[in-house]
Enzyme design. Sequence first.
Site, PDB file in Angstrom:
ATOM      1  N   GLU A  56      10.208   0.443  10.429  1.00 10.11           N
ATOM      2  CA  GLU A  56      11.193   1.515  10.269  1.00 10.11           C
ATOM      3  C   GLU A  56      10.440   2.807  10.531  1.00 10.11           C
ATOM      4  O   GLU A  56       9.607   3.220   9.723  1.00 10.11           O
ATOM      5  CB  GLU A  56      11.804   1.452   8.867  1.00 10.11           C
ATOM      6  CG  GLU A  56      13.140   2.118   8.769  1.00 10.11           C
ATOM      7  CD  GLU A  56      13.002   3.560   8.380  1.00 10.11           C
ATOM      8  OE1 GLU A  56      12.916   4.403   9.297  1.00 10.11           O
ATOM      9  OE2 GLU A  56      12.959   3.841   7.174  1.00 10.11           O
ATOM     10  N   LYS A  75       0.845  -1.201   0.000  1.00  5.55           N
ATOM     11  CA  LYS A  75       0.000   0.000   0.000  1.00  5.55           C
ATOM     12  C   LYS A  75       0.870   1.236   0.000  1.00  5.55           C
ATOM     13  O   LYS A  75       1.572   1.520   0.959  1.00  5.55           O
ATOM     14  CB  LYS A  75      -0.919   0.057   1.229  1.00  5.55           C
ATOM     15  CG  LYS A  75      -1.969   1.169   1.083  1.00  5.55           C
ATOM     16  CD  LYS A  75      -2.614   1.570   2.379  1.00  5.55           C
ATOM     17  CE  LYS A  75      -1.824   2.603   3.147  1.00  5.55           C
ATOM     18  NZ  LYS A  75      -1.867   3.955   2.560  1.00  5.55           N
ATOM     19  N   GLU A 114       9.671  14.663  16.655  1.00  9.56           N
ATOM     20  CA  GLU A 114      10.051  14.683  15.249  1.00  9.56           C
ATOM     21  C   GLU A 114       9.205  15.735  14.519  1.00  9.56           C
ATOM     22  O   GLU A 114       7.973  15.683  14.538  1.00  9.56           O
ATOM     23  CB  GLU A 114       9.809  13.301  14.641  1.00  9.56           C
ATOM     24  CG  GLU A 114      10.310  13.162  13.238  1.00  9.56           C
ATOM     25  CD  GLU A 114      10.157  11.733  12.705  1.00  9.56           C
ATOM     26  OE1 GLU A 114       9.160  11.081  13.051  1.00  9.56           O
ATOM     27  OE2 GLU A 114      11.038  11.291  11.949  1.00  9.56           O
ATOM     28  N   CYS A 146      13.084  10.387   7.889  1.00 12.22           N
ATOM     29  CA  CYS A 146      13.072   9.819   9.238  1.00 12.22           C
ATOM     30  C   CYS A 146      14.458   9.852   9.871  1.00 12.22           C
ATOM     31  O   CYS A 146      14.584   9.955  11.085  1.00 12.22           O
ATOM     32  CB  CYS A 146      12.536   8.403   9.202  1.00 12.22           C
ATOM     33  SG  CYS A 146      13.286   7.412   7.905  1.00 12.22           S
TER      34      CYS A 146
END
Lengths: 291, 480
Positions: free
Chosen positions: B257, B183, B388, B291
């Site tokens: 991840e 996806k 983040e 990331c």
Amino acid sequence: MTTTTKTTTRLDVPKTYKLFIGGAFPRSESGRVTEVRDGEGRFVANVAKASRKDAREAVRAARKAQPGWAGATAYNRGQVLYRVAEVLEGRKAQFVDELQRTEGLSAARARAQVEEAIDLWVWHAGWTDKIAQVAGSANPVAGPYFNISVPEPTGVVAIVAPQSQGLLGLTSVVAPALVMGNAVVVIPAASSPLVAISLAEVLATSDLPGGVVNVLTGDPAELAPWLASHADVNALDLTGAGDLDWVALEVAAADTLKRVIRPEPGIAPETPQRILALTETKTVWHTKSRM
Amino acid sequence: MAFLDYAPAPESTSILSLREDYRLWIGGEWVTGGGEPFASVSPSTEQQIATFAYADEGDVDAAVRAARAAFRDVWGPMSGRDRGKFLFRIARILQERARELAVAESLDNGKPIRETRDADIPLVAQWFFHCAGWADKLDHLGLGAAPRPHGVAAQVIPWNFPLLMLAWKVAPALAAGNTVVLKPAETTPLTAMLFAEVCEQAGLPAGVVNLVTGDGATGAALVRHPDVDKVAFTGSTAVGREIAKALAGTDKKLTLELGGKGANIVFDDAPLDQAIEGIVDGIFFNQGQVCCAGSRLLVQENVHDAVMDRLKERMATLRVGDPLDKNTDVGAINSSEQLERITRLVDRGVAEGGEAWSPACELPQEGYWFAPTVITGVEASSTIAREEIFGPVLSVLTFRTPDEAIAKANNTPYGLSAGIWSDKGSRVLAIADKLRAGVVWTNTFNKFDPASPFGGYKESGYGREGGVQGMQAYLKAGER
């Protein structure tokens, strides 16, 4: 092509089979050739017969080309070897024809050999960026040191190719030497010189730098001793030297402590051990004692 | 146009031949989705690119069934050599269509063409090429002879590197002998659809790769599907946590991840010119929507002012704008939601005492934009030092000693990446040893390679992508 068919009156343009040295296709400096005839005794070609001086030129070309090839990224080397397979695939018919004429094979068996050779190039293409991870190591030494071991190419490799199945035999010894960045001087099977030179044409058009592979068609018994005793050769692959006085070759190679691969019956086995036999392990220590 | 300004140099979109609406790709067929189709817009213009089918639970089930059938009948029994040949073909076609894919990616994601052309797409092809070579070498992965694939892999990927994340997921899965239902992210489904075309050109057997577009609910249905054997997710830590909980107690294998808050540590003996470039690359590459971004700059106190002066000088030369312009350094933020999040966190950082600075730059009227920003005077306890941001925003902290740098770098629930800048080899390696991060770059940053394992410690996830470790994630030991 030396044959004509009923449907055409066009005269063939036969190929001159010369040596492959430094990316070029020179005749032997000796002026010698070997006449090749097919199974029915028809003339096929006068193939160049390499001499000691040709062998010397080939080693010089290999030495010059080796650092550049070893310096290419592993990914790049892999793509070049894969390109060899691609180009070979497109010229399958030519190799089938040549094998039929020199080895007397049926079309099906000749095709099977060519296809196996193509797949073997693909197999080796996949190793270039993996062998260091499989064979290298991070070493847990008893101290504050970063310590890793990696395989590096040994340098210039002289090869006596298997004497059977010309194309597959040649591939089985040349491809593993190239994986990590060696340069090669190879004596192909005396009985299959045509596919050796045609393979050289494939290599010459596959982005392989000139001089990385050098092909000396000729008499292995005459050429191998010169390569075995040549001081600027790092390794000697005697896979196809079973019928020669290979112990004498190994003795000669010991003078400069060449790495030696001993004769194998038939085709060299498909194993990463062959790739690793032509590498040196380099271990790097780096202190991490002072922050 | 002022002296030394750059004239526009847009990459042409004429290389694209897009459809107006894309469907799901299941079992080698383009099929209509059960839900309402949705649009993807170009974040730099807010113009619609195309509409995409929405996969509901029934579609996800059909995709998993197609993957199962392909695993059972075709891909599972196939020799590694032949699987490898299919992957090599895909790698070559990706190289052939690289420019088209780069343009499509920049259009859909908003990242500069310089990045998609020089980083994303070349790495995509390299990933397939690398994994292709593993397909017939699985015996050498340290799992014993004849390791076996898990079966059907469910893969959910983010919007920051759409095609590259697809490659990281699909290439090792297929090389190992698994089949895939993937996806793509809701805001960046375009290049996955083009990848389906690449698979068609390569003659990949039907059902080996299946693509279901949709939103979070589609992804949730996929990873929870009972006939999935392996789940691989790249995305936020929050969603990763949910997936780990949903899969707890099942037989499904999982790799994650997730987010990061990478420390980029600059010592006073660092080669400053390279360090400045590394800092810029670390946080402004892909608008910081990475990331593993070096989003926390830890700079040694005695060089703080010098580093800040030079960094600001360098930031002033960054060109922000049209992602398709070959001179653009910083493109558009991927979505209005992401832009809103960045804005909110930066406001928070300033409210908590940080001092924000951006170079003077004119942002386009249309689209989602955020100027490159550096925030100095950030405390370790500040929100922008902990959370983040996923945007072009650098939080700057200082340290005096190596021990303090290590403590601050590790003072985060994340552990994905870190950078070290110093000319002293011993120091670099000693500090790398003590950082709790899965990837440590020294005197470089944001380097990726299919031969190099990538992944995080702690709440940045588990499992690695790349190299031997990346292949191992898609295999189990052979039967004895």
